[in-house]
Design a protein around this motif. Structure first.
Motif, PDB file in Angstrom:
ATOM      1  N   CYS A  74       0.864  -1.180   0.000  1.00  0.00           N
ATOM      2  CA  CYS A  74       0.000   0.000   0.000  1.00  0.00           C
ATOM      3  C   CYS A  74       0.902   1.232   0.000  1.00  0.00           C
ATOM      4  CB  CYS A  74      -0.906  -0.030   1.239  1.00  0.00           C
ATOM      5  SG  CYS A  74      -1.972   1.411   1.343  1.00  0.00           S
TER       6      CYS A  74
ATOM      7  N   ARG B 292       3.602  -1.872  -7.534  1.00  0.00           N
ATOM      8  CA  ARG B 292       2.877  -0.713  -7.041  1.00  0.00           C
ATOM      9  C   ARG B 292       3.444  -0.314  -5.676  1.00  0.00           C
ATOM     10  NH1 ARG B 292      -2.329   0.161  -4.652  1.00  0.00           N
ATOM     11  NH2 ARG B 292      -0.981   1.143  -3.085  1.00  0.00           N
TER      12      ARG B 292
ATOM     13  N   HIS C 255      -8.524  -3.318  -2.027  1.00  0.00           N
ATOM     14  CA  HIS C 255      -9.360  -2.236  -1.488  1.00  0.00           C
ATOM     15  C   HIS C 255     -10.844  -2.609  -1.540  1.00  0.00           C
ATOM     16  CE1 HIS C 255      -5.537  -0.182  -2.151  1.00  0.00           C
ATOM     17  NE2 HIS C 255      -5.896   0.541  -1.105  1.00  0.00           N
TER      18      HIS C 255
ATOM     19  N   LYS D 277       0.158   9.404  -0.084  1.00  0.00           N
ATOM     20  CA  LYS D 277      -0.976   8.587   0.347  1.00  0.00           C
ATOM     21  C   LYS D 277      -2.185   9.434   0.716  1.00  0.00           C
ATOM     22  CE  LYS D 277      -1.201   4.972   0.577  1.00  0.00           C
ATOM     23  NZ  LYS D 277      -1.554   4.066  -0.565  1.00  0.00           N
TER      24      LYS D 277
ATOM     25  N   GLN E  61      -5.629  -5.868   4.724  1.00  0.00           N
ATOM     26  CA  GLN E  61      -5.799  -6.408   3.373  1.00  0.00           C
ATOM     27  C   GLN E  61      -4.471  -6.802   2.736  1.00  0.00           C
ATOM     28  OE1 GLN E  61      -7.747  -2.782   2.180  1.00  0.00           O
ATOM     29  NE2 GLN E  61      -6.166  -2.261   0.706  1.00  0.00           N
TER      30      GLN E  61
ATOM     31  N   ASP F  10      -3.304   0.026   5.483  1.00  0.00           N
ATOM     32  CA  ASP F  10      -4.111  -1.081   4.931  1.00  0.00           C
ATOM     33  C   ASP F  10      -3.595  -2.471   5.314  1.00  0.00           C
ATOM     34  OD1 ASP F  10      -5.837   0.764   3.886  1.00  0.00           O
ATOM     35  OD2 ASP F  10      -5.144   0.578   1.806  1.00  0.00           O
TER      36      ASP F  10
ATOM     37  N   GLU G  66      -2.468  -5.589  -3.020  1.00  0.00           N
ATOM     38  CA  GLU G  66      -1.529  -5.060  -2.036  1.00  0.00           C
ATOM     39  C   GLU G  66      -0.809  -6.212  -1.339  1.00  0.00           C
ATOM     40  OE1 GLU G  66      -3.099  -0.587  -1.284  1.00  0.00           O
ATOM     41  OE2 GLU G  66      -3.413  -2.002   0.365  1.00  0.00           O
TER      42      GLU G  66
HETATM   43 MN    MN Z   1      -4.016   0.880   0.131  1.00  0.00          MN
END
Ligand code: MN
Ligand code: PEP
Length: 367
Positions: free
Chosen positions: A111, A135, A281, A140, A321, A318, A307
Motif C-alpha cells: 500500500c 505498485r 481495497h 498517500k 488487506q 491497509d 496489495e
Molecule cells: Mn491501500
C-alpha cells in the motif's frame, strides 16, 4: 469538438486554426492517437467570453487556414472512450508490459512505500510470485490527517530504484496537478486514486503528461462518471488509460467495499480501455483477496492490483488487506487457470533477474 485537418494541411495551417479557436475561448489539444492532424477544441478555463457554440462559420469567414479543415466532429460525453471509437480495444503499454491484450497482468506491491528494505524484499517476492508491475504509494490519501501520509519524494526515489533493479515498471499515485511532473519523473504509470477520480485539474494535467494512467473508480461513482473522468484524459491527448474497479460503497461493513464485478464486464462493453480490478481495497480482508481476484479475471478484467507486503502484519497502511508474496504465489496458478478458461493467458513475467542493491540500507522508518 474534434477537428480533423486535411492530410495535406501544413503545420502552419493547423497552428493557425488552433490559435483562432483559442482566441474564441477554446483550449486545444492534439490527439495524436487519432492521427497527426486531429485535435480537440475544449471549453477553456479563465476565459472572458463564452466560446462560440459553432465556430465553423466564423472560422470560414475569418480564418484563411480553415480551408485545410477536413471536418469538425461534435463530441459528446463518451466520444473518445466509447467502444465504437476502437472496437478492437486499446493496448496500454507500461514499459515492456502490455495491458488490455490477451494476457492478464498482475500489479502487486505494498500500500505504502515504507522503507528501502520493505520495498526491496516485497518487490523481489512479488516478482518471484509472477507479478508484472510493482505498485507502492508515496503520496498517500489517508482518511485521517494524523495517519502516515507517505514518504513523498523519497518514496518515489525508492520505487524507481527498486523497480529498475527488480525489473518491473512501477505505478504510484499522484494526488494533485502540481505533483504530476514530479511523479512522472519517477513512475512508469501514474495512478489516480479513488478519492481523486473527479479532480478535474489533475485529470487535465495527466492528459498531457505523456505517461499511462491508472484511473481508479471513486467509491460512489457511476460508470458514466468514471468514463467521463477517462474522457478528460483522452480529450487532452492521452489514450494510455487503464480503468480500475476498486469496490464501491455498500451497506455491509463486513467488507471494506463491494467489488462491482458486473461493472468490470460492463465497462468492457462500453469502452475500449482496459480495466483492472483491485480486490484488496474492494474487500479489505486478506482472506478474501484470492477469491475476489479469481472472480475478477473470470468476469473479464485485464488484470488485478493487489496489495502485498513482505510482513503483512507490519504494514503501516491497509494492514488488514495486505498479503505476503508467498500468498500471492499460492493463488497465481488459479488465476492462470481462470484466465485460460476465459480464453486468455496470464502474462509471462519479465525474465530479468533482480540487480542486487548496493550494500547500504537507508531504512527510513515512517511514523
Ligand atoms: Mn491501500
Ligand atoms: C491505493 O491504491 O493504495 C489506494 C489508496 O487506493 P484507492 O484510491 O482505491 O482507495
Amino acid at each position: 469538438m474534434l477537428i480533423h485537418m486535411r492530410t495535406q494541411a501544413s503545420p502552419q495551417q493547423t497552428g493557425a486554426v488552433r490559435q483562432f479557436l483559442e482566441r474564441l475561448g477554446y483550449e486545444t489539444a492534439p490527439l495524436p492517437y487519432l492521427g497527426p492532424g486531429v485535435f480537440a477544441a475544449l471549453p477553456g478555463e479563465d476565459q472572458v467570453c463564452l466560446p462560440d457554440a459553432d465556430p465553423l462559420p466564423r472560422l470560414r469567414r475569418e480564418c484563411q487556414a480553415a480551408l485545410a479543415i477536413a471536418r469538425l466532429e461534435p463530441a459528446a460525453a463518451h466520444a473518445l472512450t466509447g467502444r465504437a471509437r476502437r472496437p478492437g480495444g486499446t493496448l496500454v503499454r507500461v514499459g515492456p508490459v502490455a495491458i488490455g491484450g490477451e494476457a492478464v497482468v498482475v500489479v502487486a506491491g505494498p500500500c505504502s512505500v515504507e522503507s528501502l528494505d520493505q520495498l526491496w524484499a516485497t518487490a523481489q517476492g512479488v516478482k518471484q510470485a509472477g507479478a508484472h508491475l510493482l505498485r507502492g504509494g508515496a503520496f498517500k490519501p489517508r482518511t485521517s490527517p494524523y495517519a502516515f501520509q507517505g514518504l513523498g519524494r523519497h518514496g518515489l526515489k525508492l520505487l524507481a530504484e527498486v523497480g529498475a533493479r527488480v525489473g518491473m515498471p512501477v505505478v504510484t499515485e499522484v494526488m494533485s496537478a502540481e505533483d504530476v511532473a514530479l511523479v512522472a519523473d519517477y513512475a512508469d504509470m501514474l495512478q489516480v486514486g479513488a478519492r481523486n477520480m473527479q479532480n478535474f485539474p489533475l485529470l487535465k494535467r495527466l492528459g498531457m503528461a505523456g505517461k499511462p494512467v491508472l484511473l481508479k473508480r471513486a467509491p460512489s461513482a457511476t460508470l458514466d462518471e468514471w468514463l467521463g473522468a477517462a474522457e478528460y484524459l483522452m480529450a487532452r491527448g492521452n489514450d494510455q488509460v487503464v480503468l480500475c474497479e476498486r469496490g464501491i460503497r455498500g451497506f455491509d461493513a463486513h467488507t471494506r467495499n463491494t467489488l462491482d464485478l458486473a461493472a468490470v464486464a460492463a465497462v468492457r462493453e462500453l469502452t475500449h480501455l482496459p480495466v483492472l480490478a483491485d480486490p484488496s481495497h474492494a474487500t479489505g480482508r486478506r482472506s478474501l483477496i484470492a477469491a475476489a481476484a479469481r472472480a475478477a479475471v473470470a468476469v473479464g478484467a485485464d488484470g488485478v492490483c493487489i496489495e502485498a507486503h513482505i510482513q503483512p502484519e507490519e504494514s503501516i497502511s491497509d494492514r488488514e488487506q495486505a498479503i505476503s508474496p508467498s500468498d500471492l504465489a499460492a493463488f497465481m496458478p488459479s488465476l492462470a487457470a481462470i484466465a485460460q478458461a476465459v480464453g486468455r493467458t496470464l502474462a509471462v513475467p519479465s525474465s530479468l533477474f533482480p540487480v542486487p542493491l548496493p550494500p547500504y540500507s537507508t531504512t527510513c522508518r515512517a511514523v
